[in-house]
Structure formats: structure tokens, C-alpha cells
Design a protein around this motif. Structure first.
Motif, PDB file in Angstrom:
ATOM      1  N   VAL A   1       0.840  -1.185   0.000  1.00  0.00           N
ATOM      2  CA  VAL A   1       0.000   0.000   0.000  1.00  0.00           C
ATOM      3  C   VAL A   1       0.880   1.241   0.000  1.00  0.00           C
ATOM      4  CG1 VAL A   1      -1.521   1.382   1.457  1.00  0.00           C
ATOM      5  CG2 VAL A   1      -2.016  -1.021   1.085  1.00  0.00           C
ATOM      6  N   ARG A   2       0.581   2.141  -0.911  1.00  0.00           N
ATOM      7  CA  ARG A   2       1.306   3.408  -0.943  1.00  0.00           C
ATOM      8  C   ARG A   2       0.375   4.494  -1.453  1.00  0.00           C
ATOM      9  NH1 ARG A   2       6.274   4.801  -0.200  1.00  0.00           N
ATOM     10  NH2 ARG A   2       6.816   6.938  -0.744  1.00  0.00           N
ATOM     11  N   PRO A   3      -0.338   5.186  -0.545  1.00  0.00           N
ATOM     12  CA  PRO A   3      -1.219   6.266  -0.996  1.00  0.00           C
ATOM     13  C   PRO A   3      -0.432   7.334  -1.748  1.00  0.00           C
ATOM     14  CG  PRO A   3      -1.578   5.747   1.334  1.00  0.00           C
ATOM     15  CD  PRO A   3      -0.344   5.016   0.907  1.00  0.00           C
ATOM     16  N   SER A   4      -1.100   7.992  -2.691  1.00  0.00           N
ATOM     17  CA  SER A   4      -0.423   9.026  -3.488  1.00  0.00           C
ATOM     18  C   SER A   4       0.057  10.179  -2.629  1.00  0.00           C
ATOM     19  CB  SER A   4      -1.371   9.551  -4.566  1.00  0.00           C
ATOM     20  OG  SER A   4      -2.549  10.090  -3.977  1.00  0.00           O
ATOM     21  N   SER A   5      -0.577  10.375  -1.472  1.00  0.00           N
ATOM     22  CA  SER A   5      -0.185  11.480  -0.594  1.00  0.00           C
ATOM     23  C   SER A   5       1.005  11.140   0.293  1.00  0.00           C
ATOM     24  CB  SER A   5      -1.363  11.867   0.308  1.00  0.00           C
ATOM     25  OG  SER A   5      -1.774  10.765   1.107  1.00  0.00           O
ATOM     26  N   LEU A   6       1.473   9.894   0.249  1.00  0.00           N
ATOM     27  CA  LEU A   6       2.574   9.490   1.111  1.00  0.00           C
ATOM     28  C   LEU A   6       3.883  10.049   0.571  1.00  0.00           C
ATOM     29  CD1 LEU A   6       3.047   7.674   3.641  1.00  0.00           C
ATOM     30  CD2 LEU A   6       3.713   5.856   2.065  1.00  0.00           C
ATOM     31  N   PRO A   7       4.628  10.787   1.409  1.00  0.00           N
ATOM     32  CA  PRO A   7       5.913  11.329   0.939  1.00  0.00           C
ATOM     33  C   PRO A   7       6.833  10.229   0.423  1.00  0.00           C
ATOM     34  CG  PRO A   7       5.295  12.337   3.034  1.00  0.00           C
ATOM     35  CD  PRO A   7       4.311  11.216   2.779  1.00  0.00           C
ATOM     36  N   SER A   8       7.637  10.558  -0.576  1.00  0.00           N
ATOM     37  CA  SER A   8       8.442   9.551  -1.273  1.00  0.00           C
ATOM     38  C   SER A   8       9.502   8.914  -0.383  1.00  0.00           C
ATOM     39  CB  SER A   8       9.102  10.184  -2.503  1.00  0.00           C
ATOM     40  OG  SER A   8       9.949  11.260  -2.116  1.00  0.00           O
ATOM     41  N   HIS A   9       9.916   9.581   0.683  1.00  0.00           N
ATOM     42  CA  HIS A   9      10.980   9.018   1.510  1.00  0.00           C
ATOM     43  C   HIS A   9      10.457   7.980   2.489  1.00  0.00           C
ATOM     44  CE1 HIS A   9       9.322  11.933   4.352  1.00  0.00           C
ATOM     45  NE2 HIS A   9       9.967  11.304   5.311  1.00  0.00           N
ATOM     46  N   LEU A  10       9.134   7.847   2.611  1.00  0.00           N
ATOM     47  CA  LEU A  10       8.556   6.875   3.526  1.00  0.00           C
ATOM     48  C   LEU A  10       8.262   5.577   2.782  1.00  0.00           C
ATOM     49  CD1 LEU A  10       6.130   9.123   5.603  1.00  0.00           C
ATOM     50  CD2 LEU A  10       8.380   8.248   6.283  1.00  0.00           C
ATOM     51  N   PRO A  11       8.404   4.437   3.464  1.00  0.00           N
ATOM     52  CA  PRO A  11       8.200   3.149   2.785  1.00  0.00           C
ATOM     53  C   PRO A  11       6.721   2.828   2.611  1.00  0.00           C
ATOM     54  CG  PRO A  11       8.665   2.784   5.109  1.00  0.00           C
ATOM     55  CD  PRO A  11       8.809   4.271   4.877  1.00  0.00           C
ATOM     56  N   SER A  12       6.434   1.907   1.717  1.00  0.00           N
ATOM     57  CA  SER A  12       5.078   1.390   1.599  1.00  0.00           C
ATOM     58  C   SER A  12       4.805   0.427   2.745  1.00  0.00           C
ATOM     59  CB  SER A  12       4.882   0.694   0.249  1.00  0.00           C
ATOM     60  OG  SER A  12       5.842  -0.327   0.092  1.00  0.00           O
ATOM     61  N   VAL A  13       3.568   0.044   2.898  1.00  0.00           N
ATOM     62  CA  VAL A  13       3.147  -0.851   3.972  1.00  0.00           C
ATOM     63  C   VAL A  13       2.527  -2.087   3.342  1.00  0.00           C
ATOM     64  CG1 VAL A  13       1.697  -1.110   6.006  1.00  0.00           C
ATOM     65  CG2 VAL A  13       2.727   1.094   5.509  1.00  0.00           C
ATOM     66  N   GLN A  14       2.879  -3.246   3.891  1.00  0.00           N
ATOM     67  CA  GLN A  14       2.304  -4.490   3.387  1.00  0.00           C
ATOM     68  C   GLN A  14       0.992  -4.780   4.107  1.00  0.00           C
ATOM     69  OE1 GLN A  14       4.588  -8.326   2.463  1.00  0.00           O
ATOM     70  NE2 GLN A  14       3.584  -8.827   4.379  1.00  0.00           N
ATOM     71  N   VAL A  15      -0.054  -5.086   3.341  1.00  0.00           N
ATOM     72  CA  VAL A  15      -1.371  -5.341   3.916  1.00  0.00           C
ATOM     73  C   VAL A  15      -1.875  -6.707   3.470  1.00  0.00           C
ATOM     74  CG1 VAL A  15      -3.768  -4.595   3.996  1.00  0.00           C
ATOM     75  CG2 VAL A  15      -1.952  -2.903   4.043  1.00  0.00           C
ATOM     76  N   MET A  16      -2.291  -7.503   4.447  1.00  0.00           N
ATOM     77  CA  MET A  16      -3.022  -8.737   4.186  1.00  0.00           C
ATOM     78  C   MET A  16      -4.495  -8.403   4.370  1.00  0.00           C
ATOM     79  SD  MET A  16      -4.926 -11.491   5.169  1.00  0.00           S
ATOM     80  CE  MET A  16      -5.087 -11.048   6.893  1.00  0.00           C
ATOM     81  N   SER A  17      -5.296  -8.562   3.324  1.00  0.00           N
ATOM     82  CA  SER A  17      -6.710  -8.168   3.411  1.00  0.00           C
ATOM     83  C   SER A  17      -7.601  -9.191   2.709  1.00  0.00           C
ATOM     84  CB  SER A  17      -6.911  -6.778   2.811  1.00  0.00           C
ATOM     85  OG  SER A  17      -6.393  -6.713   1.492  1.00  0.00           O
ATOM     86  N   VAL A  18      -7.356 -10.459   2.965  1.00  0.00           N
ATOM     87  CA  VAL A  18      -8.171 -11.522   2.364  1.00  0.00           C
ATOM     88  C   VAL A  18      -9.599 -11.391   2.881  1.00  0.00           C
ATOM     89  CG1 VAL A  18      -8.530 -14.003   2.212  1.00  0.00           C
ATOM     90  CG2 VAL A  18      -6.210 -13.071   2.111  1.00  0.00           C
ATOM     91  N   ASP A  19     -10.579 -11.411   1.985  1.00  0.00           N
ATOM     92  CA  ASP A  19     -11.962 -11.192   2.406  1.00  0.00           C
ATOM     93  C   ASP A  19     -12.739 -12.495   2.610  1.00  0.00           C
ATOM     94  OD1 ASP A  19     -12.153 -11.937  -0.234  1.00  0.00           O
ATOM     95  OD2 ASP A  19     -13.583 -10.385  -0.793  1.00  0.00           O
ATOM     96  N   ILE A  20     -12.103 -13.653   2.414  1.00  0.00           N
ATOM     97  CA  ILE A  20     -12.789 -14.933   2.661  1.00  0.00           C
ATOM     98  C   ILE A  20     -11.915 -15.801   3.568  1.00  0.00           C
ATOM     99  CG2 ILE A  20     -14.213 -14.955   0.588  1.00  0.00           C
ATOM    100  CD1 ILE A  20     -12.082 -16.831  -0.656  1.00  0.00           C
ATOM    101  N   LEU A  21     -11.393 -15.212   4.634  1.00  0.00           N
ATOM    102  CA  LEU A  21     -10.487 -15.931   5.531  1.00  0.00           C
ATOM    103  C   LEU A  21     -11.082 -17.224   6.076  1.00  0.00           C
ATOM    104  CD1 LEU A  21      -8.930 -12.883   7.379  1.00  0.00           C
ATOM    105  CD2 LEU A  21      -7.651 -14.596   6.089  1.00  0.00           C
ATOM    106  N   PRO A  22     -12.355 -17.241   6.508  1.00  0.00           N
ATOM    107  CA  PRO A  22     -12.887 -18.500   7.058  1.00  0.00           C
ATOM    108  C   PRO A  22     -12.867 -19.658   6.062  1.00  0.00           C
ATOM    109  CG  PRO A  22     -14.290 -16.654   7.655  1.00  0.00           C
ATOM    110  CD  PRO A  22     -13.321 -16.141   6.637  1.00  0.00           C
ATOM    111  N   ALA A  23     -12.863 -19.336   4.761  1.00  0.00           N
ATOM    112  CA  ALA A  23     -12.832 -20.399   3.753  1.00  0.00           C
ATOM    113  C   ALA A  23     -11.537 -21.193   3.806  1.00  0.00           C
ATOM    114  CB  ALA A  23     -13.019 -19.809   2.357  1.00  0.00           C
TER     115      ALA A  23
END
Length: 1004
Positions: free
Chosen positions: A393-415
């Protein structure tokens, strides 16, 4: 359940009630859950005298033979079933809506309406499932006498307790359990990418082991290893943050209990993380409560009742107090629009800035188990799948010197835990199944479970239930737009990442696919959505932009794609008639190749690249048009220039001079800032354009300007409007446009020039920036305070060390004396030099870049922060041509023709967005209407294109204003004459060619 009295009189059967267990949508490759277990089936068959049919499915967690042993029958269809149960929504092509009939031969056997149970994803008005909801309702194509026999729709999500309103049938607890495992596994991957292997590399992903018991045992073994050897020192204390207090968070806590957990409070996080003696053989868990991160802006303490009554009085401080200290964040709290977000895009930057000041790998990984797209975590823009569980994840408003963030967002986890989840779900569902059986077999529909089924019924007897009647207008609109009676289905994804369902369409609708959703996409969508005979699909990697674009357009479809993975959108191109690409230029050739493969037309607003040119023959052979250069510049400039030139050619006139300038600028009333320029996206392109060489014709001479001298070769006072003054900069190589515009040999032209418009002073100030090394790209700088930026740039430029005290004398030697005052003021305004004026308060600065960057990239980063458009500021687009033409003959008089567009941004769209987006839409619709016969790779110069575009622009209020002065002798045209300027303003001025020639002569 809401059945009418007439229905209830026909529901007593003489044969066993039939229950059908559906096979889940084959497109859901990870869906292995079952709504009823074999044990539940055995109970229904043996105790309720029900007949159970099971559709075969080799993917389901319970093999078919187990259902057969339980007394069920395997059936290829469920046509005789009265009650149909599944997990997710039924694909439209497999939805049974006709009434069930008794299998007896009795001619008076009653028709019986069916009942469907599922997670239908219709109760919140989800537009992508409107066709599914409509299937349960009476409509103009059905006989109204059949309406009472339409099926009932019961949604599991609406099954609740009477006393507290909590859901009773669901998978939330298992989402928490699976979410912990998926998040730990994804986090270990992120740590490995930065060179650190942690014990969590051995975390089993939930689908890899057959039961919850085995998963617990595996995580417990990892916990024992941590208790013995600890976590890597490079990661620092391992802190897991958790939010929420519902079933999701309880599932998380249950699984985390297998680790050596030590609970800590929010107030203790700073000491825990910064203390070098913190024990690394423990995993620290902070279960943040609302009162710890929700701040009442009125000064009162957090109170749950007050929060729900007045959420507008609260804001989250999670980004400041909790997030920076976390190694892994597990989000288990839900969100709705009236409540403050847990973290906004801007707060993410705050959290990351603070996190990078702490030891260890802080706030690199998030497990968003709640999976509310752009909900509590605004920057979480898409749901992921078990096949690809995390993304950066890297919003367009995030300054370039800051790193992106890794997101786990599975929407069918119970499956991913299908066995245990199915057992739990089936047990919770069985009391409701008992009530349904009694309703069908005994006409008895009483008790708390019956009342719960009534509350969970969305539609019955062809009508929406009272609580859901607000959904009717969307269904009516869907039918009004041609959906009724449609026999064509198409897979469509919801912008929030929901798996595909089937959407019905009028088979006569033309289909336009829009790839990309950036700043110019809004006018494209608005224009095409006006056409009721065209179906628009938006495909983008940003669900937030998709939602913005589809707001107010209920009939526009959308899908979240990975623009870097052609397999995620190739099928959409195959289904479209015309494709519009607003993706980055580098992707256009890939899109074009797919369009050729599937024989679809393409429209882009970009210059024709060499790679695109190479596709001309293949496109022609495939009967495909690849239309490019149909935005503003290139685009409207081509259309208007060619239209004017062709009109003069039709009058048998010779073109002796062509000059054109175009620019996007702040409107004149926008407060003056350095460069008198503002940026709506990264300014890097503007800065690098200042380094390009240029070539053009002027006074019958070919002029060549080196990139180093471009900014010293600008033209002052381009005479376009009397309302404001502009300067012009030559724009790259103008010579090839002799061929593009059919002007003849360039050597025969007196003037041939295309340029870029800016406010006066832009070129001089940009040259000063260049003179001290701010536009350098060969070396990099790195600093810990902004005051060091200019000394480092000067040091690179002069190849010698530079201190702060050296700056004034160096500036005096590098910058022209006439510009030194304005240049110094600009540097002070940008906070790159200390203010010389008493009382001057510097504006805020962006965070310091974290790594080495070229001076140009650092400067672009700073300008994007300092010179961004503020609320209520509007932009302006100016385009103007001057053409000098004459009849043949040495003494034939010459005529000066001008064509000018000046337009301003509106509250809904910027001027740049309108002038780029609207011509793209006009061209695409013209192709849809089969009005463009040419094939291959083209710009808009064909007569089947540019007149239509110009007519459409006039309807949109973007017409070119033409004027001319006739009968000037060649000697007279070289003098100052009174002529009509573009846009209807009149002033005494020289022709452009005279003023430009005078400027160049002076510079030479």
C-alpha cells in the motif's frame, strides 16, 4: 418469512420436503465450506423426514460419499428442491426462481415457492448484485399473478438475536483465527525481503493443514522456539497490536494464545520498544481499546454511549499513540461512514515517520481482518485472495521518503479453515432449518427462530420486505435501463474486491472499457455515462478512485485489477467493443497488443510511441483502430490546428507560418507563488522538460536550442489575451509537424513553432534553480535537515565543498544580477534559505527524504508539497494557434488567422481534466457508433475524427474562438497592426512571428 396467506395455503406437501445443498460458484476456487454438514443432513433426513439433494463438488470439504452415507442423494440439478442453501450468492445462471412442484402425479398438486438462504450481498444496496436481487422481485416482464410464487430470499447476515441484535450465524471467529496465521505468514515474508528471517517463516497458512487443531499445534511449536531462542534482535521487541472486541478479535486472541504472549498497555509501548533490555523471548500484545485511541475533541472523556450518539466529536490518535510501535497490526474493528477512521492516509504518513525513528522493523505489516475497503484504514483500498494474500500500500499522498506498507486483506479468511468453520456454521444454522421445515410441512411458523427468519428475509412473494423497500428504486432503474429480459451475462467484480457475480445486460448495448481512474477520468465517465445505449466498465487498481468515479452513476460497472498483470483485465478487453487507456504510457503497447488479439479498438490521450507505431500493420490486418493523441496536448491542439489548416487549404491558400502555444496554469486569481505555477501531480515531468533541447523555424531559419539553454530562450509576452501576460518556451522538435499538419516541406515555412505557456518569470526563475544545481540528475544528495539541501546541490554543481556561509556569494556569482532578488525571495518562500524579512513565518516543510535522491527528485518532491493546489483554487488551460496564409503569387496579401481556447476549472473537474477527458470520450463514442472507418495506428488528423471532436467540445463549452485579419501585404504583416486576439479580446499587437523573431534576434 413474509409469505402471503395465499402462499401458505399451498405449502402443505404430501411428499417429503426437499432441501438442496448448492455447489458454490466455480469461480470461487477457495470456497470449500458447506452450509450443512453430513451430520446435519442425517438429522434432517432421519428426524425431519426431509429429502436432501446435494450438488456434486469435488472441492467441498465434505466428499459426496459422506453425504450419501448420511442419507442424501447426489443430484446434478436441484429443480425439485424447496429450500436451497449455500454459502455465497448464487450465480445468476444457476438461480432457480420458478416455483417447485410436488413430485406426485396429482393434477391438483400445489406449486410451492422456493426459499433461498445465502450471504446475498444485497441488503446494503450493493449495485453489483442488483440483478440478483431483481430476480426475486416482480417486474414488467413477468405476469403479476406469478409474483406470489417467486422465491423468498433469506440472508444469513441478517439472522440476529432478539435481545441484543447480535448476529447468530456467521464466520467472524474463524476469520480472526485464520487472519492471525495469514498475517504472521505475510509479515515473515516482508521481514525476509529486508534480510531478516524470523521464526514466523514457519507459520502454516491456514489452508495447508486439515484442521484447526493441527494449526494450533504448529503455531504452538513456533511459540516454544521463541520462548527458547527469542526473536531476531534486528526486529527489536516483537509487538502485535489488536483492535476490536467482537467475534473477529476473539478469534485472534484464541490463536495468539499459542504464543508466549505478554499483554501490555498502550501507555507502556514507548518504554517497551526503546528499552534495549526488553526480553525478546516474548511476544508483546497490546489490545487497544477505544478509550485509548479515540479522543473527544470537546475535552470530555471517551464514553461508549456518547461516541455512538456523537461520533463527529471524536478523532483517532491511533497513528500517534499505537501504530508506530507495532511489528504487526491486526485490525478487527468494523467501521461505518459516520464514524472517524482508525487511520487516514495522512495519519499513515505520521505513523510511518514516527516508526522509522524507532529501532526494529516498525509498522511494516498489517492484517486487516475486518476488510472494510477504504474504511477504518483509509489506505486499505482492495481485498486480496488466498492465492495472493497481501499487497503493498502506498497512498499518493505518502511522501516519497517513507516506505510502503504491506497489507493482508483476504476477504474470505474463514474459507481457509473449511472443516471447522463449516461445522460451526452448520450447528448455528440448524435451528433455523428446523423452523423452515415446520413452515413447509406443518404451516407452522412460530417461535424465536421463525421471527429471526422473518427479520432476515429481504424479499418474499415478489416484493421487498418493509425494511428493505428502499432498495426498490435501484431495481426499477436497472430494469428501465434495459436489463429486463436480458439473456446475456457477464462477470463483474465489485470495486471493494468482492468476487465476481453475473450482471445481466441488454444484448444491444455497446461496451466501453475504461482502464485507469486518475485525475482526468471523471469527465470521461460523466460523458460516456450519459449514453443509455452504452455500458461503461471502469477497471483500475484503486478502488477509492473507482468509488469516486462511479458515485452518481448507478449503471457504471467497475472492477479492481492489477495493472501490472494483464491476466486481470484481458477478459475485460475481450468483452469490450472499445477500450480507453488512461494508464501510464509504458503500458499502452501491452494494451494495444491485447486489443489486436481480441480485435477491439483502442483510444489513448498519449503521444504515439515507437512501440505503438510498430503495431500499425498488425492492427490494420486485424481491422482494429489504435487511436492516440486525443487529449489536450496532444489532442485538441491537433484537431483545431488541422481543422483551420484544412479550411485554408480548401480555399486554395498556402500556409507560410504556423505558431502554436498551449499550457495548463493556475487561474489568474490564484495567489502568486514562486514560478507562478502549481502542480496537481508530481512535478518531475515539468522539471525535466526544462532540460530538453528544441528545434523550430523562425524567419525562414531553422533554430536549434540546446537543453542547457532552453530556459534562456523563452519568448516574452505571447499576445493571446489582454487579461493576463504569458511567456512561451519552445516545446521539443516542431519540425515534424510540417508533415503531421500537411504544411508541405518544413524548409518552405517561414515559421513553424510549437511551445509551452507559462506566466512571466517562470523561465528565469527555473534557470536560476538550474544554475545552482537543483535540476541535476547525475549524482545524489542525502541530508538530515533541509538547510543542508542547497549546500549539497551547490557542492555537486561546483565540484567543491560548500558551507552555509558560502551561499550568498555563490548565488551572486551563479545567478544573473537582475534575477538575484526574486530568486532569493523564492528560496526563502520555499524555506530553503533563512528568511531575511523580520516577522516572516516559513511555511511547513515535508519530512526529510530518507535515502539518497538526485537533486531534481528532491526538488520535485519539495515542490509537490509546497506548490499543490489548495481547496477552492482553480486551474486554467490555454491553447492558441496563429496561422499566416496567402494565395499564390509573390505580391499576394497575407492573412493572419488565430484560433484560441481559454477555459477554467470548475468545482467538479479541473480544466486539465475536462480538456483531456472530454475529447477522449467523444472519440470513443464516435468509434462505438461506427463513424470512424480508418484502421491501424493513427492520431486525430483524419476527417472522420477531428470534426466530430471539435463539435463535441463546442457542446461542452470548450470551443476554439477563431478570428482573422485579411489583406495584409508581406511588408505590412511584419509591422505592428491592430488585429483581433483569441477569445474575443482585441488589442494592438504584432503578429506572433514578429515578436518572437525580435526576441530571438535580441538574444543572439
Amino acid at each position: 418469512m413474509g409469505l402471503s396467506q395465499a402462499q401458505r395455503l399451498t405449502t402443505t406437501l404430501r411428499t417429503p420436503l426437499t432441501i438442496g445443498i448448492r455447489r458454490e460458484d466455480p469461480q470461487r476456487i477457495w470456497e470449500r465450506r458447506a452450509p450443512l454438514t453430513p451430520d446435519a443432513v442425517h438429522e434432517l433426513v432421519s428426524k425431519k423426514n426431509a429429502r436432501v439433494l446435494v450438488e456434486p463438488c469435488d472441492r467441498r470439504v465434505f466428499p459426496p460419499q459422506e453425504y450419501v452415507k448420511a442419507g442424501a442423494s447426489i443430484a446434478q440439478d436441484l429443480n425439485s428442491a424447496h429450500i436451497l442453501v449455500g454459502i455465497k450468492e448464487t450465480p445468476l445462471e444457476r438461480l432457480l426462481t420458478s416455483p417447485a412442484t410436488s413430485p406426485t402425479s396429482n393434477a391438483n398438486a400445489p406449486y410451492v415457492p422456493r426459499t433461498h438462504l445465502m450471504f446475498s450481498h444485497t441488503a446494503k444496496g450493493q449495485p453489483y448484485n442488483t440483478p440478483l436481487l431483481a430476480s426475486f422481485l416482480a417486474n414488467p416482464t413477468r405476469s403479476q399473478t406469478d409474483a406470489p410464487l417467486l422465491p423468498s430470499l433469506i440472508d444469513y447476515e441478517l439472522l440476529t438475536n432478539e435481545d441484543d441484535g447480535k448476529r447468530t450465524v456467521g464466520f467472524g471467529w474463524f476469520a480472526g483465527v485464520a487472519g492471525v496465521l495469514e498475517s504472521l505468514s505475510a509479515m515473515a515474508h516482508a521481514h525476509l525481503e529486508i534480510g531478516i528471517a524470523s521464526p514466523f517463516l514457519y507459520t502454516p497458512r491456514p489452508h495447508t493443514l486439515p484442521s484447526l487443531e493441527r494449526l494450533r499445534a504448529a503455531l504452538h511449536d513456533i511459540g516454544k522456539q521463541i520462548s527458547y531462542a527469542g526473536t531476531p534482535q534486528a526486529l527489536g521487541p516483537f509487538v502485535i497490536g489488536l483492535t476490536g472486541n467482537g467475534n473477529v478479535s476473539q478469534g485472534c486472541l484464541s490463536m495468539l494464545a499459542e504464543l508466549p504472549i505478554q499483554k501490555v498497555a498502550v501507555k507502556d509501548l514507548h518504554e517497551l520498544v526503546t528499552n534495549s533490555k526488553t526480553d525478546l523471548r516474548k511476544i508483546y500484545l497490546v489490545h487497544a481499546q477505544p478509550e485509548e485511541y479515540l479522543l473527544n475533541t470537546t475535552g470530555r472523556k471517551y464514553e461508549r454511549s456518547d461516541y455512538y450518539q456523537h461520533p463527529e466529536n471524536y478523532r483517532s490518535v491511533f497513528a500517534e499513540k499505537v501504530a508506530p510501535y507495532l511489528t504487526l497490526f491486526l485490525n478487527g474493528v468494523g467501521w461505518s461512514k459516520s464514524f472517524p477512521r482508525l487511520m487516514t492516509d495522512q495519519q499513515l504518513a505520521i505513523a510511518l515517520e514516527r516508526a522509522r525513528q524507532l529501532r526494529g522493523a516498525r509498522f511494516m505489516s498489517i492484517g486487516d481482518i475486518s476488510c472494510d475497503i477504504e474504511g477504518g484504514l483509509q489506505f486499505m483500498t482492495e481485498a486480496t485472495t488466498l492465492s495472493s494474500p497481501f499487497y503493498q500500500v502506498r497512498p499518493s499522498s505518502l511522501p516519497s521518503h517513507l516506505p510502503s506498507v504491506q497489507v493482508m486483506s483476504v476477504d474470505i479468511l474463514p474459507a481457509s479453515i473449511p472443516l471447522d468453520a463449516s461445522r460451526h456454521f452448520s450447528k448455528a444454522l440448524m435451528p433455523y432449518m428446523d423452523s423452515l421445515v415446520q413452515m413447509y410441512t406443518r404451516n407452522n411458523f412460530k417461535g424465536k427462530f421463525a421471527r429471526a427468519l422473518e427479520r432476515a428475509t429481504i424479499a418474499a412473494g415478489g416484493q421487498l420486505k418493509e425494511d428493505h423497500r428502499w432498495l426498490q428504486p435501484a431495481v426499477d432503474k436497472w430494469y428501465a435501463n434495459g436489463a429486463a429480459g436480458a439473456n446475456v451475462t457477464e462477470s463483474v467484480d465489485h470495486p471493494t474486491g468482492q468476487p465476481a457475480t453475473k450482471a445481466q445486460h441488454n444484448p444491444e448495448l455497446k461496451k466501453v472499457l475504461l482502464l485507469g481512474s486518475g485525475m482526468v477520468a471523471g469527465p470521461v465517465v460523466d460523458k460516456i455515462a450519459q449514453r443509455t445505449d452504452v455500458q461503461l466498465m471502469i477497471a483500475s487498481n484503486s478502488s477509492s478512485e473507482i468509488q469516486r468515479l462511479t458515485s452518481g452513476h448507478a449503471d457504471v460497472q467497475s472492477k479492481v485489477i492489477d495493472v501490472g498483470n494483464r491476466t486481470t483485465y484481458a477478459d475485460l478487453i475481450e468483452q469490450a467493443d472499445v477500450v480507453i487507456s488512461l494508464l501510464p504510457v509504458a503500458l499502452h503497447t501491452t494494451i494495444a497488443e491485447l486489443c489486436i488479439e481480441y480485435r477491439k479498438h483502442l483510444v489513448t490521450a498519449s503521444y504515439i510511441s515507437e512501440g505503438m507505431k510498430a503495431l500499425h500493420d498488425r492492427a490494420t490486418q486485424a481491422d482494429v483502430l489504435l487511436l492516440n493523441e486525443i487529449g489536450l496536448d496532444p489532442g485538441i491542439d491537433h484537431c483545431s490546428a488541422i481543422s483551420l489548416i484544412n479550411k485554408l487549404h480548401d480555399e486554395k491558400k498556402e500556409i507560410v507560418s504556423f505558431t502554436s502555444f498551449c499550457g495548463g496554469l493556475p487561474a489568474p486569481e490564484v495567489p502568486t507563488v514562486p514560478l507562478r505555477y502549481k502542480f496537481s501531480w508530481s512535478p518531475r515531468g515539468v522539471l525535466t522538460a526544462a532540460l530538453n533541447p528544441a528545434r523550430y523555424r523562425l524567419n525562414s531559419k531553422t533554430m536549434e536550442v540546446a537543453g542547457t539553454q532552453l530556459l534562456r530562450s523563452s519568448f516574452p509576452k505571447i499576445p493571446i489575451s489582454s487579461e493576463f501576460t504569458l511567456e512561451g518556451i519552445p516545446n521539443r522538435d516542431s519540425i515534424p509537424y510540417a508533415s503531421t499538419y500537411n504544411l508541405g516541406e518544413s524548409s518552405s515555412m517561414r515559421t513553424l513553432l510549437r511551445g509551452t505557456l507559462r506566466y512571466p518569470g517562470f523561465s528565469a526563475l527555473m534557470y536560476c534553480f538550474k544554475s545552482i544545481g537543483l535540476l541535476a540528475t547525475e549524482k545524489t544528495v542525502q541530508f538530515d535537515r533541509w538547510a543542508s539541501f542547497i549546500p549539497q546541490c551547490l557542492g555537486i554543481h561546483l565540484n567543491a565543498p560548500v558551507s552555509q556561509k558560502d551561499i550568498p556569494s555563490l548565488l551572486a556569482g551563479l545567478v544573473p544580477p537582475s534575477d538575484i532578488d526574486s530568486f532569493t525571495h523564492a528560496l526563502e518562500w520555499l524555506s530553503l534559505l533563512p528568511p531575511s524579512t523580520i516577522g516572516f513565518v516559513p511555511s511547513p516543510m515535508p519530512p526529510i527524504p530518507s535515502g539518497p535522491m538526485t537533486p531534481l527528485d528532491v526538488f520535485a518532491y519539495l515542490l509537490s508539497f509546497k506548490l499543490r493546489y489548495l481547496p477552492n483554487e482553480r486551474d486554467m488551460v490555454i491553447l492558441s494557434h496563429e496561422v499566416i496564409a496567402k494565395h499564390s503569387g509573390p505580391m499576394a496579401p497575407e492573412e493572419v488567422h488565430t484560433s484560441t481556447l481559454v477555459t477554467y476549472g470548475t468545482p467538479k473537474a479541473s480544466a486539465m481534466a475536462r480538456t483531456v477527458g472530454i475529447p477522449v470520450a467523444i472519440a470513443a463514442l464516435s468509434i462505438v457508433d461506427d463513424r470512424v472507418p480508418i484502421r491501424g495506428v493513427h492520431g486525430p488528423g483524419d476527417r472522420s475524427i477531428y470534426p466530430t471532436v471539435l463539435d463535441g467540445l463546442e457542446e461542452a463549452g470548450l470551443s476554439m474562438k477563431e478570428s482573422n485579419i485579411e489583406g495584409l501585404l508581406p511588408s505590412i504583416v511584419q509591422k505592428r497592426e491592430s488585429i483581433t486576439g483569441g477569445g474575443g479580446c482585441s488589442k494592438t499587437r504584432a503578429t506572433w512571428t514578429v515578436e518572437l523573431a525580435q526576441k530571438v534576434s535580441k538574444n543572439r
